[in-house]
Structures are given as structure tokens and as C-alpha cells.
Design an enzyme around this catalytic site. Structure first.
Site, mmCIF file in Angstrom:
data_model
loop_
_atom_site.group_PDB
_atom_site.id
_atom_site.type_symbol
_atom_site.label_atom_id
_atom_site.label_comp_id
_atom_site.label_asym_id
_atom_site.label_seq_id
_atom_site.Cartn_x
_atom_site.Cartn_y
_atom_site.Cartn_z
ATOM 1 N N ASP A 33 0.937 -1.253 0.145
ATOM 2 C CA ASP A 33 -0.094 -0.094 0.037
ATOM 3 C C ASP A 33 0.802 1.066 0.094
ATOM 4 O OD1 ASP A 33 -3.224 0.496 1.019
ATOM 5 O OD2 ASP A 33 -1.870 2.198 1.312
ATOM 6 N N ILE A 34 0.594 2.346 -0.862
ATOM 7 C CA ILE A 34 1.407 3.451 -1.088
ATOM 8 C C ILE A 34 1.401 4.283 0.217
ATOM 9 C CG2 ILE A 34 -0.362 4.850 -1.908
ATOM 10 C CD1 ILE A 34 1.458 5.689 -4.026
ATOM 11 N N ASN A 91 -13.134 -3.346 2.247
ATOM 12 C CA ASN A 91 -13.992 -2.364 2.191
ATOM 13 C C ASN A 91 -14.913 -2.475 1.117
ATOM 14 O OD1 ASN A 91 -13.146 -0.802 4.634
ATOM 15 N ND2 ASN A 91 -11.517 0.075 3.382
ATOM 16 N N GLU A 99 -12.146 3.475 -1.447
ATOM 17 C CA GLU A 99 -11.695 4.703 -2.035
ATOM 18 C C GLU A 99 -11.599 3.934 -3.609
ATOM 19 O OE1 GLU A 99 -8.188 6.137 -0.215
ATOM 20 O OE2 GLU A 99 -9.364 6.998 1.284
ATOM 21 N N VAL A 100 -10.916 3.000 -3.666
ATOM 22 C CA VAL A 100 -10.609 2.367 -5.066
ATOM 23 C C VAL A 100 -11.835 1.282 -5.417
ATOM 24 C CG1 VAL A 100 -8.820 1.355 -6.494
ATOM 25 C CG2 VAL A 100 -8.114 2.850 -4.736
ATOM 26 N N HIS A 104 -9.982 -5.120 -3.483
ATOM 27 C CA HIS A 104 -8.723 -5.391 -2.892
ATOM 28 C C HIS A 104 -8.933 -5.811 -1.513
ATOM 29 C CE1 HIS A 104 -9.958 -1.227 -2.791
ATOM 30 N NE2 HIS A 104 -9.328 -1.000 -1.497
ATOM 31 N N HIS A 106 -7.038 -5.742 2.083
ATOM 32 C CA HIS A 106 -5.897 -5.326 2.734
ATOM 33 C C HIS A 106 -5.264 -6.464 3.617
ATOM 34 C CE1 HIS A 106 -6.863 -1.173 2.056
ATOM 35 N NE2 HIS A 106 -8.028 -1.573 1.963
HETATM 36 P P1 AMP Z 1 -9.819 1.528 0.336
HETATM 37 O O1 AMP Z 1 -10.170 2.739 1.161
HETATM 38 O O2 AMP Z 1 -10.240 0.009 0.913
HETATM 39 O O3 AMP Z 1 -10.269 1.382 -1.073
HETATM 40 O O4 AMP Z 1 -8.322 1.437 0.019
HETATM 41 C C1 AMP Z 1 -7.407 2.038 -0.879
HETATM 42 C C2 AMP Z 1 -6.099 1.723 -0.822
HETATM 43 O O5 AMP Z 1 -5.326 1.772 -1.638
HETATM 44 C C3 AMP Z 1 -5.578 2.942 0.410
HETATM 45 O O6 AMP Z 1 -5.166 2.282 1.450
HETATM 46 C C4 AMP Z 1 -4.776 3.543 -0.603
HETATM 47 O O7 AMP Z 1 -3.506 4.132 0.366
HETATM 48 C C5 AMP Z 1 -4.309 2.742 -1.569
HETATM 49 N N1 AMP Z 1 -3.546 3.047 -2.779
HETATM 50 C C6 AMP Z 1 -4.313 4.007 -3.682
HETATM 51 N N2 AMP Z 1 -3.548 4.131 -4.562
HETATM 52 C C7 AMP Z 1 -2.362 3.425 -4.536
HETATM 53 C C8 AMP Z 1 -1.279 3.027 -5.179
HETATM 54 N N3 AMP Z 1 -0.993 3.748 -6.608
HETATM 55 N N4 AMP Z 1 -0.423 1.881 -4.916
HETATM 56 C C9 AMP Z 1 -0.574 1.353 -3.831
HETATM 57 N N5 AMP Z 1 -1.794 1.630 -3.076
HETATM 58 C C10 AMP Z 1 -2.435 2.449 -3.190
#
Ligand code: AMP
Length: 124
Positions: A33-34, A91, A99-100, A104, A106
Site C-alpha cells: 500500500d502506498i 472495504n 476509495e478504489v 482489494h 488489505h
Molecule cells: P480502500 O479505502 O479500501 O479503497 O483502500 C484503498 C487503498 O489503496 C488505500 O489504503 C490507499 O493508500 C491505497 N492506494 C491508493 N493508490 C495506490 C497506489 N497507487 N499504490 C498502492 N496503494 C494505493
């Protein structure tokens, strides 16, 4: 919700933007994770256009579902998290602050993680 091909994890899967890869097989990709929330914070994503756990478990083929969940376990083992333990979390949707919009999972580890949710938030 329709899958958005422009999401950041789709771009990572296509190799359009880099990631710090920790594992890859035919079903899944795992990378750091970034913005890590624990000493170890890795994301595992399926190789397919699935928005969320709901979308994935309803629409993905059986071999992908099986391969993806096996990959999550493999990544945790390869990161040597099985002992003393780790946490997985996915999530889904607005209430969970997803967010994405690409499924995914974690994986958190590397320290005592404490209670699963902040207790004083439990009542909403
Ligand atoms: P979520 O809130 O479960 O959708 O988590 C999205 C996660 O993606 C967050 O923990 C971010 O820090 C992570 N994230 C977003 N962009 C990147 C990226 N380019 N590389 C790695 N992790 C990312």
C-alpha cells in the site's frame, strides 16, 4: 456499480503505473500500500474487472475466486505473518469508505494491531 477501467488498480494491473510488487500469479497481484497503516500493509487484487467483494463473489468464475483467496493466504505466509498473526480487511461501498473501485484485500501485520474497530465509533 459498473466497473471503471480507469481506476488506479486497473492501471497497475495493466502495467501503466508502477507498484511495489510482493506476489503475482495468474489470478492475483499483491503490492505494498502506498500509504501504509501498519509496518506491513499489502493489498491483494484479483486479475479481473470486479468492483467489490459483492461483485466478485457474484460474477467471477470459480477458478478466479478460488485462486484469489488462495493467493491472499499465500501472500500472508510468504510475508511470514501467520505467526504472530495478521488482519485482512476489504472495504465495500460508501459506509466502509472504499476509495478504489477494484476489489482489494488489505493485509495488515508486523505489530500488535489492537481491537478491530475503534470502540467509541461502534454506535454510529
Ligand atoms: P480502500 O479505502 O479500501 O479503497 O483502500 C484503498 C487503498 O489503496 C488505500 O489504503 C490507499 O493508500 C491505497 N492506494 C491508493 N493508490 C495506490 C497506489 N497507487 N499504490 C498502492 N496503494 C494505493
Amino acid at each position: 456499480m459498473a466497473y471503471d477501467d480507469g481506476n488506479i488498480f486497473a492501471k497497475i494491473l495493466r502495467g501503466e503505473i508502477p507498484c511495489r510488487k510482493v506476489y503475482e500469479d495468474e489470478h492475483a497481484l499483491a503490492f505494498h500500500d502506498i500509504n501504509p497503516q501498519a509496518p506491513v500493509h499489502v493489498l491483494v487484487i484479483p486479475k479481473g474487472p470486479y468492483v467489490s467483494m459483492a461483485d466478485f463473489t457474484e460474477n467471477a468464475p470459480d477458478d478466479l475466486v478460488l485462486g484469489f483467496f488462495r493467493a491472499v493466504g499465500t501472500v500472508a505466509r510468504e510475508l511470514e505473518l501467520v505467526e504472530p498473526g495478521y488482519r485482512i480487511l476489504a472495504n465495500h461501498g460508501v459506509h466502509s469508505h472504499q476509495e478504489v473501485p477494484h476489489l482489494h484485500i488489505h493485509i495488515f501485520g508486523g505489530k500488535q494491531l489492537g481491537p478491530m474497530l475503534v470502540k467509541d465509533r461502534a454506535k454510529g
